[in-house]
Scaffold this motif. Structure first.
Motif, mmCIF file in Angstrom:
data_model
loop_
_atom_site.group_PDB
_atom_site.id
_atom_site.type_symbol
_atom_site.label_atom_id
_atom_site.label_comp_id
_atom_site.label_asym_id
_atom_site.label_seq_id
_atom_site.Cartn_x
_atom_site.Cartn_y
_atom_site.Cartn_z
ATOM 1 N N PHE A 190 0.841 -1.045 -0.009
ATOM 2 C CA PHE A 190 -0.150 -0.032 0.053
ATOM 3 C C PHE A 190 0.745 1.381 -0.016
ATOM 4 O O PHE A 190 0.589 2.249 -0.756
ATOM 5 N N ALA A 191 1.799 1.326 1.036
ATOM 6 C CA ALA A 191 2.710 2.502 1.082
ATOM 7 C C ALA A 191 3.378 3.023 -0.328
ATOM 8 O O ALA A 191 3.587 3.910 -0.746
ATOM 9 N N GLN A 192 3.920 1.808 -0.804
ATOM 10 C CA GLN A 192 4.608 1.884 -1.899
ATOM 11 C C GLN A 192 3.855 2.503 -3.258
ATOM 12 O O GLN A 192 4.114 3.317 -3.901
ATOM 13 N N GLY A 193 2.718 1.835 -3.338
ATOM 14 C CA GLY A 193 1.725 2.469 -4.582
ATOM 15 C C GLY A 193 1.236 3.781 -4.078
ATOM 16 O O GLY A 193 1.198 4.553 -4.949
ATOM 17 N N LEU A 194 0.979 3.997 -3.006
ATOM 18 C CA LEU A 194 0.482 5.338 -2.632
ATOM 19 C C LEU A 194 1.738 6.372 -3.031
ATOM 20 O O LEU A 194 1.425 7.547 -3.620
ATOM 21 N N ALA A 195 2.794 6.157 -2.495
ATOM 22 C CA ALA A 195 3.904 7.064 -2.886
ATOM 23 C C ALA A 195 4.162 7.275 -4.318
ATOM 24 O O ALA A 195 4.270 8.414 -4.791
ATOM 25 N N ALA A 196 3.999 6.322 -4.998
ATOM 26 C CA ALA A 196 3.966 6.271 -6.726
ATOM 27 C C ALA A 196 3.017 7.102 -7.146
ATOM 28 O O ALA A 196 3.269 7.922 -8.027
ATOM 29 N N ALA A 197 1.735 6.858 -6.547
ATOM 30 C CA ALA A 197 0.522 7.835 -7.042
ATOM 31 C C ALA A 197 0.813 9.025 -6.731
ATOM 32 O O ALA A 197 0.405 10.056 -7.501
ATOM 33 N N CYS A 198 1.079 9.351 -5.449
ATOM 34 C CA CYS A 198 1.489 10.876 -5.102
ATOM 35 C C CYS A 198 2.433 11.692 -6.012
ATOM 36 O O CYS A 198 2.049 12.766 -6.463
ATOM 37 N N LYS A 199 3.267 10.980 -6.428
ATOM 38 C CA LYS A 199 4.445 11.484 -7.336
ATOM 39 C C LYS A 199 3.807 11.731 -8.856
ATOM 40 O O LYS A 199 3.938 12.956 -9.286
ATOM 41 N N LYS A 200 3.038 10.746 -9.187
ATOM 42 C CA LYS A 200 2.449 10.637 -10.493
ATOM 43 C C LYS A 200 1.404 11.935 -10.756
ATOM 44 O O LYS A 200 1.444 12.711 -11.528
ATOM 45 N N TYR A 201 0.661 12.060 -9.621
ATOM 46 C CA TYR A 201 -0.212 13.450 -9.575
ATOM 47 C C TYR A 201 -0.025 14.504 -8.831
ATOM 48 O O TYR A 201 -0.789 15.356 -8.642
ATOM 49 N N GLY A 202 1.328 14.735 -8.632
ATOM 50 C CA GLY A 202 1.936 16.115 -8.109
ATOM 51 C C GLY A 202 1.230 16.467 -6.629
ATOM 52 O O GLY A 202 1.254 17.362 -6.329
ATOM 53 N N THR A 203 1.035 15.079 -5.992
ATOM 54 C CA THR A 203 0.650 15.507 -4.500
ATOM 55 C C THR A 203 1.798 15.164 -3.388
ATOM 56 O O THR A 203 2.600 14.221 -3.610
ATOM 57 N N VAL A 204 1.701 16.052 -2.471
ATOM 58 C CA VAL A 204 2.713 15.820 -1.335
ATOM 59 C C VAL A 204 2.350 14.767 -0.306
ATOM 60 O O VAL A 204 1.411 14.875 0.125
ATOM 61 N N LEU A 205 3.468 13.744 -0.219
ATOM 62 C CA LEU A 205 3.429 12.685 0.901
ATOM 63 C C LEU A 205 3.856 12.951 2.134
ATOM 64 O O LEU A 205 5.004 13.256 2.164
ATOM 65 N N ILE A 206 3.200 13.243 3.055
ATOM 66 C CA ILE A 206 3.478 13.625 4.388
ATOM 67 C C ILE A 206 3.332 12.323 5.384
ATOM 68 O O ILE A 206 2.334 11.667 5.378
ATOM 69 N N CYS A 207 4.449 11.739 6.041
ATOM 70 C CA CYS A 207 4.358 10.666 6.985
ATOM 71 C C CYS A 207 4.337 11.498 8.494
ATOM 72 O O CYS A 207 5.403 12.126 8.807
ATOM 73 N N ASP A 208 3.312 11.102 9.205
ATOM 74 C CA ASP A 208 3.173 11.399 10.280
ATOM 75 C C ASP A 208 3.971 10.314 11.312
ATOM 76 O O ASP A 208 3.147 9.331 11.578
#
Length: 385
Positions: A190-208
């Motif tokens: 999940f985390a790796q797929g989410l990180a890739a999708a964030c990069k693809k769509y220009g979204t910032v990924l924040i890990c709390d």
């Protein structure tokens, strides 16, 4: 004047601490498997910590961020090295909510968007944006309910990808191990797929990483178990062993702008001295490695306790044990108060809780296997009573 009565309190007055033990005003000793809500990272009253904070207080405790503070520079260098993020930038503030607040602001400044994706059962703080991305309507005041957030199931990658593909998501904020949410773990897939999708769509990924970070999971950051590298990382709790402090680790792609972010107390001399002392002890006593080893041992012993009950009674009050390092959740077949209260008042042991039936263990990272065995015996006395 009276205190504003918003905290349900146990009838215990803690006045002293040492390592993984605390004492009340009557001299009663308690085993601390709560760590002041995951804040005590190197143990209560560590002598090196006391020495360094006292030494700094004798020089200067505070001056504003209008002058050079070389302790901030040293902290950034040391933290970057020990965490594996020496190419990132560091912004220092005072609390976990503030860290998340500033991370979300910086994300929005950067891409101009407003919508945020957050996980169901997430907890990210109690200030304006931080509480809005927290999935608990009971603590979101009408003034904070601004429609910026979409809550999605943890580990349901398709649901997150579908929202990200709309192209309007400013940031994703994620606890890789949910704390208040009951020690639910994000999967690597999940985390790796989410990180890739964030990069693809220009979204910032924040890990709390406010609760699950700073060595608690057995790696410096919990997301490091998952093989991702977020754009921003928020930390607090264990960073200064009880001194109010927090930080945002910011990828080098973000360019700082004078006046865009700011703080009065953040990164003050005393806070930096406390945080540097914590890193000293981490390195000297190998506390991250200890959290991994002792946490693994404690989870195995909890599972063994469950099996013992199943063999002897055909059932167990322990339904499940999960977590990483010294961040452990114990699912019970009864309200957690039925176990937590006798643990405190009869067995003299502090634990945390989550939801209706989860005991949450967040001890200092110096917990030993002997301490773990001690806890198992106290827990066993309660659940077998």
């Amino acid at each position: 004047m009276k205190l504003f009565d918003v905290y349900p309190l146990f009838d215990v007055n803690i006045v002293k601490g040492q390592g993984c033990k605390v004492w009340d005003d009557k001299g009663q000793e308690y085993l601390d498997l709560y760590g002041g809500h995951a804040v005590i990272s190197i143990g209560h009253s560590h002598p090196h910590y006391i020495e360094k904070v006292t030494e700094q207080l004798g020089k200067i405790g505070f001056y504003s961020n209008s002058v050079i503070n070389k302790l901030q520079v040293e902290l950034a260098e040391r933290l970057g090295k020990i965490s594996g993020y020496d190419d990132y930038q560091l912004f220092l503030i005072n609390s976990g909510a503030e860290a998340n607040e500033n991370a979300l602001k910086l994300a929005s400044f950067t891409n101009g968007r407003k919508r945020v994706l957050s996980a169901q059962k997430a907890f990210h703080g109690r200030t304006s944006l931080a509480v809005e991305v927290t999935n608990n309507p009971k603590i979101i005041a009408p003034i904070n309910d601004n429609g910026h957030v979409t809550y999605l199931p943890l580990n349901d990658l398709a649901a997150w990808e579908a929202e990200l593909s709309k192209g309007d998501v400013c940031a994703v904020i994620l606890e890789c191990i949910q704390g208040v949410g009951g020690i639910q773990l994000a999967t690597a897939e999940f985390a790796q797929g989410l990180a890739a999708a964030c990069k693809k769509y220009g979204t910032v990924l924040i890990c709390d990483e406010i609760q699950c970070g700073y060595g608690r999971s057995g790696k410096f950051f919990a997301h490091q178990w998952l093989g991702i590298r977020p754009d921003m990382i928020t930390v607090a709790k264990g960073i200064a062993n009880g001194f109010p402090m927090s930080a945002v680790l910011i990828a080098p792609t973000f360019k700082p702008v004078y006046g865009q972010l700011g703080t009065t107390f953040g990164g003050n001399h005393l806070a930096c001295a406390a945080a540097l002392a914590v890193l000293d002890v981490f390195e000297e006593e190998k506390l991250v490695e200890n959290a991994d080893a002792v946490g693994t041992y404690l989870m195995e012993e909890l599972k063994n306790l469950r099996l013992e009950e199943l063999k002897s009674k055909g059932k167990s009050h322990i339904q499940d044990v999960r977590g990483r390092g010294l961040m452990i959740g114990i699912d019970l077949d009864c309200p957690h108060a039925e176990v937590r209260k006798p643990l405190i008042y009869e067995q003299h042991c502090f634990t945390g809780c989550a939801g209706q039936n989860i005991l949450r263990l967040l001890p200092p990272l110096c917990l030993t296997k002997q301490d773990a065995d001690d806890f198992i015996e106290r827990l066993k006395a309660v659940i077998t009573a």
